[in-house]
Design a protein around this motif. Structure first.
Motif, mmCIF file in Angstrom:
data_model
loop_
_atom_site.group_PDB
_atom_site.id
_atom_site.type_symbol
_atom_site.label_atom_id
_atom_site.label_comp_id
_atom_site.label_asym_id
_atom_site.label_seq_id
_atom_site.Cartn_x
_atom_site.Cartn_y
_atom_site.Cartn_z
ATOM 1 N N UNK A 172 40.533 32.144 15.622
ATOM 2 C CA UNK A 172 39.403 32.500 16.468
ATOM 3 C C UNK A 172 39.599 33.900 17.065
ATOM 4 N N UNK A 173 38.612 34.748 16.855
ATOM 5 C CA UNK A 173 38.623 36.077 17.450
ATOM 6 C C UNK A 173 37.333 36.270 18.245
ATOM 7 N N UNK A 174 37.192 35.506 19.339
ATOM 8 C CA UNK A 174 35.993 35.712 20.158
ATOM 9 C C UNK A 174 35.970 37.141 20.677
ATOM 10 N N UNK A 175 34.809 37.732 20.663
ATOM 11 C CA UNK A 175 34.675 39.135 21.062
ATOM 12 C C UNK A 175 34.293 39.222 22.537
ATOM 13 N N UNK A 176 35.290 39.547 23.358
ATOM 14 C CA UNK A 176 35.039 39.726 24.780
ATOM 15 C C UNK A 176 34.289 41.043 24.983
ATOM 16 N N UNK A 177 33.257 41.058 25.815
ATOM 17 C CA UNK A 177 32.609 42.333 26.134
ATOM 18 C C UNK A 177 33.634 43.320 26.683
ATOM 19 N N UNK A 178 33.551 44.558 26.265
ATOM 20 C CA UNK A 178 34.586 45.517 26.658
ATOM 21 C C UNK A 178 34.621 45.741 28.163
ATOM 22 N N UNK A 179 33.533 45.497 28.853
ATOM 23 C CA UNK A 179 33.512 45.688 30.310
ATOM 24 C C UNK A 179 34.033 44.474 31.075
ATOM 25 N N UNK A 180 34.605 43.476 30.390
ATOM 26 C CA UNK A 180 35.090 42.254 31.031
ATOM 27 C C UNK A 180 36.084 42.560 32.149
ATOM 28 N N UNK A 181 35.895 41.911 33.299
ATOM 29 C CA UNK A 181 36.829 42.062 34.426
ATOM 30 C C UNK A 181 37.164 40.714 35.061
ATOM 31 N N UNK A 182 36.974 39.630 34.330
ATOM 32 C CA UNK A 182 37.226 38.288 34.856
ATOM 33 C C UNK A 182 38.643 38.174 35.405
ATOM 34 N N UNK A 183 38.793 37.452 36.517
ATOM 35 C CA UNK A 183 40.119 37.150 37.044
ATOM 36 C C UNK A 183 40.635 38.190 38.023
ATOM 37 N N UNK A 184 41.946 38.345 38.040
ATOM 38 C CA UNK A 184 42.636 39.175 39.024
ATOM 39 C C UNK A 184 43.588 40.099 38.264
ATOM 40 N N UNK A 185 43.398 41.401 38.414
ATOM 41 C CA UNK A 185 44.255 42.384 37.763
ATOM 42 C C UNK A 185 44.927 43.252 38.818
ATOM 43 N N UNK A 186 45.998 43.926 38.422
ATOM 44 C CA UNK A 186 46.691 44.831 39.343
ATOM 45 C C UNK A 186 47.331 45.958 38.558
ATOM 46 N N UNK A 187 47.430 47.115 39.201
ATOM 47 C CA UNK A 187 48.029 48.321 38.615
ATOM 48 C C UNK A 187 49.147 48.767 39.541
ATOM 49 N N UNK A 188 50.377 48.649 39.082
ATOM 50 C CA UNK A 188 51.555 48.974 39.883
ATOM 51 C C UNK A 188 52.083 50.331 39.436
#
Length: 478
Positions: free
Chosen positions: A396-412
């Motif tokens: 399965x290779x579902x195509x996530x929209x490139x603008x996806x921001x679901x969830x919690x991200x961080x940049x250290x």
């Protein structure tokens, strides 16, 4: 690295991965190449060791290792839960790129693993314990053989006493403490190959101290009346097994030229000793910061650093230390931190990205699944779970929209850490001044330019991760 050609059709586009053998690295001779052993706990927090100052838990073996070796004071798991961090160790990549977006997800066989690279460089490879990255069935492309391991005895997820384990695809019902059994299998593998022509690469992934905390250490009952006593008893049991391993290496006369790297797969279960805000499951420091120690007696690695290092750094760093050419056909998130370990580098040059809850996790009842398979194997009947467990997440290779921001991200970007929560909420912390992430500086006018710059960097990284999970990394080069 196995020879393979995999084609995947995705929305009318054909992706291909071509692997053509070991052309990228010459076969290693036993002399000079270090043995490598990766040891990982399951749910041990940064502060859940004596050497990091826990008020009562006993970890004399880890304390001895920390004294003899090199300690990472700010070591990060690649994710705040188990399966993704394991994928980051295997690939040197953020786990979302490999489609291991949460616990219970399978790692795509298209990924290049550290085991494949070391195997192609002449190493004999083995993995023992909790894998939680795929199948234990013999014909699955997602079993450890598909990841580059010659020998394996594994649980699909955590296990405790009397576990059902898959030995090269054949299920065995073992009697005893799971963490002790795991070390028995590890030492058997090391003993078998210690006098061979090939250097040894071994992955030792403990099922403890994950709940329900049924295992108990040798010796008198510990921590009676203390909070979380079962959790800490399993940490002491794990500690005892680490001691067994280090003694066995000395007794086999291979300790001198063996690299042992110890860490945990995510933050601990107790906020107060997690080493930061929150605990397992969180992108805040307490969910990511874990114990980290590396030893290599031949190189006399010793000391302690507060420079940030993460599990996705393990792949490029070990290849550098071992003198094996880095083969990285896909974008890496990790970096070679051997200079940090040897003391020639005092600052991390590459920011670290984290992203949790892009997808939900999936339950994996290891004993239940493997017992059902064992019963079918013994009866000579067709195996269960074929359609569900053999190739999950592979085709399965579902195509996530490139603008996806679901969830919690961080940049250290040390010491600064920018959080992006559900796409639109941002928080900024200075971890040097505020290690518990209490004072959000994102609205501080003095930090406006920093916030803007870090937002741009984080967003660009998230877009690259989405392109990876969509399959772009696997396109055949033209």
């Amino acid at each position: 690295m196995r020879n393979r050609r995999v084609f995947i059709a995705v929305t009318g586009v054909v992706f291909a991965l071509v692997s053509t053998g070991a052309s990228f690295a010459a076969k290693a001779e036993r002399s000079g190449k270090p043995n490598i052993i990766l040891v990982m706990a399951d749910d041990q927090g940064w502060g859940d060791t004596s050497y990091n100052g826990h008020p009562f838990v006993k970890t004399p073996e880890l304390d001895a290792m920390a004294k003899d070796a090199f300690v990472f004071d700010r070591f990060y798991a690649g994710a705040p839960v188990c399966s993704p961090t394991r994928a980051s160790v295997m690939t040197g990549r953020n786990p979302n790129r490999t489609k291991v977006t949460n616990h219970g997800r399978y790692m795509r066989p298209h990924e290049q693993t550290i085991a494949e690279t070391l195997k192609a460089a002449g190493y004999v490879t083995g993995i023992f314990g909790k894998v939680h990255l795929g199948s234990g069935q013999p014909d699955s492309p997602c079993n450890p053989s598909g990841m580059g391991f010659d020998e394996w005895v594994i649980g699909l997820n955590f296990f405790d006493n009397d576990p059902y384990l898959s030995r090269m695809g054949k299920i065995e019902h073992r009697k005893g403490k799971g963490s002790v059994i795991l070390m028995d299998d590890t030492l058997e593998f090391l003993e078998k190959h210690k006098d061979g022509e090939q250097p040894i690469f071994t992955v030792v992934w403990f099922p403890s101290p994950h709940d329900p905390h049924a295992e108990v250490p040798e010796g008198p009952s510990l921590y009676k009346g203390k909070p979380h006593a079962g959790y800490y008893r399993e940490i002491t049991l794990l500690d005892q097994q680490v001691g067994r391993l280090r003694r066995a290496l000395r007794n086999m006369n291979i300790a001198e030229n063996t690299i042992v790297w110890y860490c945990s797969d995510n933050g601990g279960l107790v906020k107060e000793t997690s080493g930061g805000r929150e605990k397992k499951g969180s992108i805040y420091e307490g969910g990511l910061r874990v114990p980290g120690i590396i030893e290599w007696p031949a190189r006399k690695l010793k000391g302690r650093t507060s420079v940030p290092v993460a599990t996705f750094d393990i792949y490029p760093t070990l290849l550098s230390l071992a003198g094996v050419e880095l083969y990285a056909p896909h974008p890496l998130d990790g970096m070679d931190v051997s200079g940090i370990i040897t003391g020639s580098v005092t600052k991390r040059s590459k920011p670290m990205g984290f992203w949790h809850q892009l997808q939900r996790g999936q339950g994996t009842r290891s004993d239940q699944i493997q017992k059902a398979i064992m019963e079918k194997q013994q009866a000579g009947a067709p195996l269960p779970h074929d359609s569900v467990r053999m190739r999950k997440d592979v085709d399965e290779f579902p195509q996530f929209p490139e603008e996806t921001t679901t969830g919690h991200a961080a940049w250290n970007d040390w010491p600064w850490k920018l959080h992006r929560i559900k796409g639109t909420k941002f928080e900024l912390y200075n971890l040097s001044d505020d290690p518990m992430e209490k004072t959000d500086l994102s609205k501080n006018p003095e930090q406006a330019q920093r916030v803007k710059q870090m937002q741009q960097e984080l967003d660009a990284w998230m877009r690259s991760v989405i392109r990876s999970i969509n399959g772009k990394d696997y396109q055949e080069s033209k």
